[in-house]
Enzyme design. Structure first.
Site, PDB file in Angstrom:
ATOM      1  N   THR A 138       0.837  -1.205   0.000  1.00 26.80           N
ATOM      2  CA  THR A 138       0.000   0.000   0.000  1.00 26.80           C
ATOM      3  C   THR A 138       0.869   1.251   0.000  1.00 26.80           C
ATOM      4  O   THR A 138       0.655   2.187  -0.766  1.00 26.80           O
ATOM      5  CB  THR A 138      -0.947  -0.016   1.219  1.00 26.80           C
ATOM      6  OG1 THR A 138      -1.882  -1.069   1.039  1.00 26.80           O
ATOM      7  CG2 THR A 138      -1.682   1.299   1.354  1.00 26.80           C
ATOM      8  N   ASN A 187      -5.614  -9.043  -8.680  1.00 31.63           N
ATOM      9  CA  ASN A 187      -5.692  -9.781  -7.421  1.00 31.63           C
ATOM     10  C   ASN A 187      -6.982 -10.556  -7.251  1.00 31.63           C
ATOM     11  O   ASN A 187      -7.056 -11.483  -6.465  1.00 31.63           O
ATOM     12  CB  ASN A 187      -5.506  -8.812  -6.255  1.00 31.63           C
ATOM     13  CG  ASN A 187      -6.477  -7.651  -6.311  1.00 31.63           C
ATOM     14  OD1 ASN A 187      -6.596  -6.968  -7.327  1.00 31.63           O
ATOM     15  ND2 ASN A 187      -7.199  -7.445  -5.230  1.00 31.63           N
ATOM     16  N   GLN A 203       0.805  -9.161  -6.800  1.00 28.58           N
ATOM     17  CA  GLN A 203       0.351 -10.541  -7.028  1.00 28.58           C
ATOM     18  C   GLN A 203       1.226 -11.299  -8.032  1.00 28.58           C
ATOM     19  O   GLN A 203       1.184 -12.514  -8.101  1.00 28.58           O
ATOM     20  CB  GLN A 203      -1.093 -10.545  -7.535  1.00 28.58           C
ATOM     21  CG  GLN A 203      -2.128 -10.100  -6.504  1.00 28.58           C
ATOM     22  CD  GLN A 203      -2.230 -11.049  -5.328  1.00 28.58           C
ATOM     23  OE1 GLN A 203      -1.847 -12.213  -5.396  1.00 28.58           O
ATOM     24  NE2 GLN A 203      -2.750 -10.553  -4.216  1.00 28.58           N
ATOM     25  N   SER A 225       5.403  -6.661  -2.288  1.00 32.12           N
ATOM     26  CA  SER A 225       5.059  -6.711  -0.864  1.00 32.12           C
ATOM     27  C   SER A 225       5.463  -8.065  -0.278  1.00 32.12           C
ATOM     28  O   SER A 225       5.106  -9.110  -0.811  1.00 32.12           O
ATOM     29  CB  SER A 225       3.552  -6.504  -0.709  1.00 32.12           C
ATOM     30  OG  SER A 225       3.174  -6.764   0.626  1.00 32.12           O
ATOM     31  N   HIS A 274       4.690  -9.944   2.348  1.00 31.54           N
ATOM     32  CA  HIS A 274       3.828 -11.006   2.887  1.00 31.54           C
ATOM     33  C   HIS A 274       3.054 -11.761   1.805  1.00 31.54           C
ATOM     34  O   HIS A 274       2.373 -12.736   2.093  1.00 31.54           O
ATOM     35  CB  HIS A 274       2.893 -10.456   3.984  1.00 31.54           C
ATOM     36  CG  HIS A 274       1.744  -9.650   3.479  1.00 31.54           C
ATOM     37  ND1 HIS A 274       0.477 -10.163   3.383  1.00 31.54           N
ATOM     38  CD2 HIS A 274       1.659  -8.377   3.051  1.00 31.54           C
ATOM     39  CE1 HIS A 274      -0.338  -9.226   2.920  1.00 31.54           C
ATOM     40  NE2 HIS A 274       0.357  -8.130   2.715  1.00 31.54           N
ATOM     41  N   THR A 330      12.877   5.225  10.643  1.00 31.78           N
ATOM     42  CA  THR A 330      13.872   4.205  10.943  1.00 31.78           C
ATOM     43  C   THR A 330      13.494   2.897  10.251  1.00 31.78           C
ATOM     44  O   THR A 330      12.359   2.441  10.342  1.00 31.78           O
ATOM     45  CB  THR A 330      13.971   3.991  12.461  1.00 31.78           C
ATOM     46  OG1 THR A 330      14.307   5.244  13.051  1.00 31.78           O
ATOM     47  CG2 THR A 330      15.033   2.968  12.811  1.00 31.78           C
ATOM     48  N   CYS A 370      -9.186  -7.476   1.228  1.00 36.25           N
ATOM     49  CA  CYS A 370      -9.242  -6.087   1.671  1.00 36.25           C
ATOM     50  C   CYS A 370     -10.649  -5.532   1.580  1.00 36.25           C
ATOM     51  O   CYS A 370     -11.058  -4.709   2.371  1.00 36.25           O
ATOM     52  CB  CYS A 370      -8.311  -5.220   0.843  1.00 36.25           C
ATOM     53  SG  CYS A 370      -6.620  -5.785   0.922  1.00 36.25           S
TER      54      CYS A 370
END
Lengths: 401, 381
Positions: free
Chosen positions: B70, B149, B178, B198, B200, B236, B324
């Site tokens: 995102t 997706n 994806q 991404s 995950h 950070t 989502c």
């Protein structure tokens, strides 16, 4: 039919007489090491050219790697076939078809090295050209400025077809000119000097001066990263890290401020020369360019160089800063070099260093100081690491990635 | 448990978790700290950047780590919009993008930008021709996802890239969340300027993602601050999650090399088994779809949320369209755009596979699907 080999043309080595074999063998070694990740390839070499037989290995990554090997003038993807007109025509057609050819122009340049072959070069040009023209769409002939030059060489062992020459890195195979020590500061210039030294066939060992706690581990890591970039061109490179704090402190305390820079430089050169003797090298390479900074005026160079009569090679001597930066970007050392860590040269820099130092004065200051034992200690405590294109990474992290 | 919701998130590789734990406990220092511990953390970050870059075949300096997909999508879209707003204020995207692309576009519309949302065909695909027709002098960005997706359609990224090569003032962003490790894409050859991944979604951990920013492309940062990530993303760095991502990406790419044939076969077997199930309609196109996503619609009268829960009782986990948006009751945007009608679009179910799924799962899972349909049909009617 696919490209099954890469044809390599030698650079300047072709002018070497009796030593040619040494050069060619070294080049083969360097290429083999560079292409270790492709175990199926085979390298065949002869006096005037070399072939990499792909045996199913992908040619694109191999081409990328070959571009970094010194001693190669140019190379081409090639196909081989029998010395038979029909086979040659099909092979030439297949070679053209694998390139984007729609809307392009071409010509055929045949060479008949094997005079036994029954067709003359111009007959071959005509036969092959006509065949390609008939069997493709959107391709036209232009003999003066073709987009695609289909080169056909009829040799004793078979016929080779190539369509596109890719420029190599030029120069001489690393290791064929002997060995030199590279003084590597971490700035923009010295990695470029190392690159150019290797281009002329020198094998290099890098020397870096490390002054903890005035310079940080990050500065040291930066130099390791720079050496790793150079290994792309030079294979495995040794990096000597000289503990320099005590020498620098002694000079700082014992030599008048405006002369400390010159004395420091002299100490560095003396230490490098001692390391050179130990590691059996015959020259010292530096990134000096005339007139860039105070220590690089001709007067300063004269006084610094006084510590040794070993050849000091300065590949950048006549280059402008902009040219050096451009080259640093091309060899991918620039972005590491500009990382803002203090190195040993910037720490003790006097406000106003002498640009026209006097030799007698320097010698007098140094006599009073008796640096020799400290220099010897620095040489003895030098730490050596071996850096390879693949390693140079922190072993501690091995399992994490 | 039969986990078929890998497009929502994947189960982390144990090796990635090990790396995370080792880095989070052993190298917890701030990479910007001057001391040795900080330097080690910085080295880890640099090595992770090199590895991710090597896997994507780009330069390390072109990888910006973010908190996830995102953020990377927002950085790409808003970053380009703000940076190049003097050049133009028109953006082209598609009707089937993930909300993390669609919503930033909506925000930009409120701020005076114009956005063209390209419709898709029956298969859920846009064409380079459509992009070409929509291009204007003031188009600064084209954003097209690699793999949809919801239904898995692969978009013609190479063709669009080849088209945009003729328009150097229009940047090209690809949401590859994806697609990565499932459908190959050569970013350089395809002429992609910005690309999102991404962690995950490829068995890494949440909290890490990356945006590829081609050398020479400038972005206005969303997060201003300490200047981390080449000033493009202050804050950070999440070193542990980033190292775990680099490892997961390597392992996922290895799985691709080894198992992509098996995954394709697995999907074919699934399609075959589902074809025999009455009362469902497959929405994923036959050709040009990713090897891990299957979307189908339930017959009218069956509620997809209830179906998901019913299936869960048998230990089978699937999604209603994308996770989502599955908490809201809304028809699937992608299915609607494909012209399948509101009714069918409201009843979409997504099965999404990973390299860890097996053929042995198909029979019991399909039996559970049949049973769930039967049970619910009896209840409702």
């Amino acid at each position: 039919m696919k490209y099954d080999r890469i044809l390599i043309r030698y650079g300047e080595m072709t002018t070497k007489g009796k030593n040619r074999n040494v050069f060619v063998r070294r080049l083969k070694q360097n290429i083999a090491r560079k292409l270790r990740a492709f175990p199926r390839i085979q390298i065949e070499y002869m006096r005037d050219r070399m072939y990499i037989l792909l045996n199913g290995e992908p040619h694109e990554p191999i081409i990328d790697k070959l571009k970094t090997v010194f001693g190669i003038h140019s190379f081409s993807l090639a196909m081989k076939c029998e010395n038979d007109l029909a086979a040659i025509k099909e092979t030439a057609l297949a070679a053209v078809r694998q390139l984007p050819h729609n809307g392009k122009t071409f010509k055929v340049s045949a060479r008949r090295v094997n005079k036994q072959f029954p067709y003359r070069s111009d007959e071959l040009n005509h036969e092959i050209g006509a065949h390609i023209l008939r069997q493709t769409d959107g391709l036209t002939v232009n003999v003066r400025e073709p987009d695609i030059d289909v080169r056909v060489e009829v040799r004793q062992d078979g016929t080779y077809v190539t369509c596109r020459d890719i420029f190599g890195a030029g120069g001489l195979p690393v290791g064929t000119s002997g060995k030199a020590m590279l003084m590597l500061s971490g700035g923009i210039d010295s990695p470029v000097a190392g690159y150019l030294a290797m281009k002329r066939g020198l094998e290099i060992e890098a020397v870096h001066f490390f002054s903890p706690p005035y310079t940080s581990e990050r500065a040291k890591q930066k130099v390791i990263d720079l050496v790793r970039k150079l290994t792309v061109y030079g294979g495995t490179i040794k990096l000597h890290i000289v503990p320099f704090t005590e020498v620098q402190q002694a000079i700082y305390q014992g030599v008048p401020n405006e002369y400390s820079l010159i004395s420091t430089r002299r100490a560095m050169l003396a230490i490098t020369d001692a390391l050179r003797r130990r590691h059996r090298a015959l020259a010292i390479v530096t990134g000096e360019s005339l007139g860039q900074v105070a220590s690089q005026t001709l007067e300063s160079m004269y006084v610094i160089n006084e510590v040794t009569n070993t050849p000091v090679l300065r590949p950048l001597i006549s280059m402008d800063k902009m040219e050096i930066i451009e080259m640093a970007k091309r060899i991918d050392t620039h972005d590491i070099s500009i990382l803002p860590y203090e190195d040993c040269c910037t720490i003790f820099t006097p406000r106003a260093p002498k640009t026209k130092p006097k030799k007698e004065k320097v010698l007098q200051y140094e006599r009073e100081l008796d640096l020799a034992p400290l220099l010897e200690k620095a040489v003895n405590e030098t730490e050596t690491m071996v850096i390879d294109e693949e390693n140079g990474r922190t072993d501690e992290f091995a399992g994490l990635f | 448990m039969i986990y078929l919701d890998n497009s929502a998130t994947t189960k982390p590789f144990p090796e990635a978790i090990d790396s995370f734990v080792a880095v989070a406990s052993g190298y917890f220092a701030n990479p910007s700290s001057l001391h040795g511990l900080g330097m080690k953390a910085e080295r880890l970050l640099a090595q992770a950047r090199e590895q991710v870059a090597a896997m994507l075949r780009v330069k390390p300096g072109e990888i910006v780590f973010t908190s996830g997909g995102t953020e990377a999508n927002n950085l790409a879209i808003k970053g380009v919009a703000w940076q190049y707003r003097q050049r133009g204020r028109h953006i082209i995207t598609t009707e089937i993008e993930h909300p993390s692309v669609a919503e930033p576009c909506r925000q930009l519309e409120e701020l005076g930008f114009e956005v063209t949302y390209l419709p898709v065909d029956r298969d859920g695909r846009v064409s380079a021709k459509q992009v070409e027709r929509a291009l204007r002098d003031d188009t600064i960005l084209v954003s097209v996802m690699h793999v949809n997706n919801e239904v898995g359609t692969v978009q013609p990224i190479e063709e669009i890239g080849a088209l945009l090569a003729r328009y150097p003032k229009t940047l090209f962003h690809v949401d590859r969340v994806q697609g990565i490790s499932k459908v190959p894409l050569d970013l350089q050859r395809a002429g992609v300027d910005l690309c999102t991944i991404s962690a995950h979604k490829f068995h890494g951990l949440r909290g890490a993602g990356a945006l590829y920013v081609r050398e020479g492309v400038r972005l206005m940062p969303l997060l201003a601050g300490g200047g981390q990530e080449m000033r493009l993303r202050s804050g950070t760095e999440n070193v542990a999650a980033i190292v775990a991502m680099a490892k997961a990406l390597r392992l996922a790419m290895e799985r691709y090399e080894r198992d992509i044939g098996r995954l394709k076969e697995l999907k074919d077997k699934w399609l075959e088994a589902l074809a025999a199930v009455p009362d469902i309609a497959i929405n994923t196109p036959r050709d040009g779809a990713a090897p891990h996503i299957i979307n189908f619609s339930l017959k009218p009268s069956l509620k997809p949320e209830v179906f998901v829960h019913e299936l869960e009782k048998s230990g089978v986990y699937v999604s209603t369209t994308s996770a989502c948006s599955s908490k809201k009751k809304a028809p699937s945007k992608t299915l609607l755009a494909m012209g399948l009608g509101e009714d069918r679009a409201e009843r979409g179910i997504r099965i999404s596979l990973s390299f860890d799924n097996t053929q042995e799962e198909i029979a019991p899972a399909v039996a559970a699907i049949r049973q769930a349909i039967k049970t619910l049909s009896e209840v409702t009617g």
